[in-house]
Design a protein around this motif. Sequence first.
Motif, PDB file in Angstrom:
ATOM      1  N   GLY A 252       0.792  -1.218   0.000  1.00  0.00           N
ATOM      2  CA  GLY A 252       0.000   0.000   0.000  1.00  0.00           C
ATOM      3  C   GLY A 252       0.823   1.266   0.000  1.00  0.00           C
ATOM      4  N   GLY A 253       1.992   1.216  -0.628  1.00  0.00           N
ATOM      5  CA  GLY A 253       2.835   2.407  -0.709  1.00  0.00           C
ATOM      6  C   GLY A 253       3.687   2.650   0.518  1.00  0.00           C
ATOM      7  N   ARG A 254       3.620   1.768   1.522  1.00  0.00           N
ATOM      8  CA  ARG A 254       4.395   1.965   2.750  1.00  0.00           C
ATOM      9  C   ARG A 254       5.285   0.759   3.015  1.00  0.00           C
ATOM     10  NH1 ARG A 254       0.614   3.123   7.679  1.00  0.00           N
ATOM     11  NH2 ARG A 254       2.687   3.220   8.630  1.00  0.00           N
ATOM     12  N   VAL A 255       6.408   1.036   3.680  1.00  0.00           N
ATOM     13  CA  VAL A 255       7.292  -0.051   4.103  1.00  0.00           C
ATOM     14  C   VAL A 255       6.749  -0.637   5.393  1.00  0.00           C
ATOM     15  CG1 VAL A 255       9.621  -0.673   4.847  1.00  0.00           C
ATOM     16  CG2 VAL A 255       9.302   1.017   3.038  1.00  0.00           C
ATOM     17  N   ARG A 256       6.662  -1.964   5.427  1.00  0.00           N
ATOM     18  CA  ARG A 256       6.167  -2.664   6.610  1.00  0.00           C
ATOM     19  C   ARG A 256       7.152  -3.752   7.007  1.00  0.00           C
ATOM     20  NH1 ARG A 256       0.790  -1.239   7.190  1.00  0.00           N
ATOM     21  NH2 ARG A 256      -0.199  -0.340   5.333  1.00  0.00           N
ATOM     22  N   LEU A 257       7.066  -4.154   8.261  1.00  0.00           N
ATOM     23  CA  LEU A 257       7.844  -5.271   8.769  1.00  0.00           C
ATOM     24  C   LEU A 257       6.897  -6.416   9.073  1.00  0.00           C
ATOM     25  CD1 LEU A 257      10.327  -3.484  11.213  1.00  0.00           C
ATOM     26  CD2 LEU A 257      10.654  -4.013   8.789  1.00  0.00           C
ATOM     27  N   ALA A 258       7.327  -7.628   8.795  1.00  0.00           N
ATOM     28  CA  ALA A 258       6.487  -8.804   8.994  1.00  0.00           C
ATOM     29  C   ALA A 258       6.625  -9.348  10.411  1.00  0.00           C
ATOM     30  CB  ALA A 258       6.851  -9.881   7.976  1.00  0.00           C
ATOM     31  N   GLY A 259       5.637 -10.131  10.843  1.00  0.00           N
ATOM     32  CA  GLY A 259       5.716 -10.851  12.101  1.00  0.00           C
ATOM     33  C   GLY A 259       5.836  -9.967  13.323  1.00  0.00           C
ATOM     34  N   PRO A 260       6.520 -10.456  14.352  1.00  0.00           N
ATOM     35  CA  PRO A 260       6.648  -9.692  15.601  1.00  0.00           C
ATOM     36  C   PRO A 260       7.265  -8.309  15.405  1.00  0.00           C
ATOM     37  CG  PRO A 260       7.370 -11.957  15.919  1.00  0.00           C
ATOM     38  CD  PRO A 260       7.152 -11.784  14.452  1.00  0.00           C
ATOM     39  N   ALA A 261       8.104  -8.148  14.385  1.00  0.00           N
ATOM     40  CA  ALA A 261       8.758  -6.858  14.152  1.00  0.00           C
ATOM     41  C   ALA A 261       7.783  -5.789  13.685  1.00  0.00           C
ATOM     42  CB  ALA A 261       9.875  -7.013  13.122  1.00  0.00           C
ATOM     43  N   SER A 262       6.558  -6.179  13.313  1.00  0.00           N
ATOM     44  CA  SER A 262       5.601  -5.205  12.782  1.00  0.00           C
ATOM     45  C   SER A 262       5.222  -4.136  13.802  1.00  0.00           C
ATOM     46  CB  SER A 262       4.338  -5.923  12.305  1.00  0.00           C
ATOM     47  OG  SER A 262       3.701  -6.611  13.379  1.00  0.00           O
ATOM     48  N   GLY A 263       5.418  -4.428  15.092  1.00  0.00           N
ATOM     49  CA  GLY A 263       5.070  -3.462  16.121  1.00  0.00           C
ATOM     50  C   GLY A 263       6.155  -2.450  16.418  1.00  0.00           C
ATOM     51  N   ARG A 264       7.275  -2.549  15.750  1.00  0.00           N
ATOM     52  CA  ARG A 264       8.359  -1.594  15.994  1.00  0.00           C
ATOM     53  C   ARG A 264       7.986  -0.201  15.500  1.00  0.00           C
ATOM     54  NH1 ARG A 264      13.508  -5.182  13.769  1.00  0.00           N
ATOM     55  NH2 ARG A 264      13.246  -6.961  15.204  1.00  0.00           N
ATOM     56  N   ARG A 265       8.557   0.792  16.148  1.00  0.00           N
ATOM     57  CA  ARG A 265       8.303   2.170  15.743  1.00  0.00           C
ATOM     58  C   ARG A 265       9.445   2.685  14.865  1.00  0.00           C
ATOM     59  NH1 ARG A 265       6.224   5.016  21.403  1.00  0.00           N
ATOM     60  NH2 ARG A 265       4.393   3.669  21.722  1.00  0.00           N
ATOM     61  N   GLY A 266       9.158   3.711  14.112  1.00  0.00           N
ATOM     62  CA  GLY A 266      10.198   4.387  13.334  1.00  0.00           C
ATOM     63  C   GLY A 266      10.818   3.523  12.255  1.00  0.00           C
ATOM     64  N   ILE A 267       9.989   2.907  11.425  1.00  0.00           N
ATOM     65  CA  ILE A 267      10.503   2.081  10.330  1.00  0.00           C
ATOM     66  C   ILE A 267      11.197   2.981   9.308  1.00  0.00           C
ATOM     67  CG2 ILE A 267       9.898   0.503   8.468  1.00  0.00           C
ATOM     68  CD1 ILE A 267       7.549  -0.428  10.158  1.00  0.00           C
TER      69      ILE A 267
END
Length: 275
Positions: A252-267
Amino acid sequence: MTALRPEIVEPDGLADGPDLVHLHESIATLLAARGQWRQAYRHLRSAYDLAFAEQDVRPMVPEQLRREVDRLRREHAEAREQSLRDSLTDSYNRRYLDQRLVSLVAERGGGAELAIALVDLDWFKQVNDTFGHLLGDRVLQNVVELLQVDLPDGAFCARYGGEEFVLVLPDVDAAEAVRIAETTRSRVERHAWDSLAPGLRVTVSMGLACEPPAGDASTRPAVAPEQQLLRADSLLYSAKQSGRNAVAYREGGRVRLAGPASGRRGITEPRVAGY
């Protein structure tokens, strides 16, 4: 002084009868050792023709000759396979990766999807500095084994260079590619690394670039393999800068992290402008 390359002398006129048959067979073996398979087959065929030149009815191919041809073919296939493998990890090498990606992109004209994950071992220099390079080599070998577990048909792992590897996932949609990458990352993290050395811990970061089917009007045009690898590299940078031990992908035009790392801030955003 320029070294003279030994040439194979054609046997015609040098011998006759059984000696000539044997000479053809010897030359075939020498040519096969050099990888000149077509010429080797030709000499084996000449040996066969000479062996039965005096008979009115051509017999079936002798079993010994059949086995010899099969052996040469096997050696040819094995030699080619080895030329496409990394000597340390036995994963495919960069040569195979480049060749296969060109073929896959060409095939995508028929509507196939393609996902590429660039994988990098986290803090690998510290592994070498702390435990030594021999154990570092064993870590690389173990990581490759873990990367190749349960890959779908047609997928493969190749060594990109140093401690970087590439997972190529053809005919896999974006959601499934993210699942495969995250499962693989978790598998590496959960592996019993302390069985190699007490205190050893190994994780990987991944940048996953997914390309939709070529010609899909709702998406961008298909990109070249080099461009997709560049995008995967930039997403790998995002995974590294966002805390490592993560899979970074775009949705959707944004960088995301998969799995448990998805909750991290400041990607961290990728380094490639416009992606």
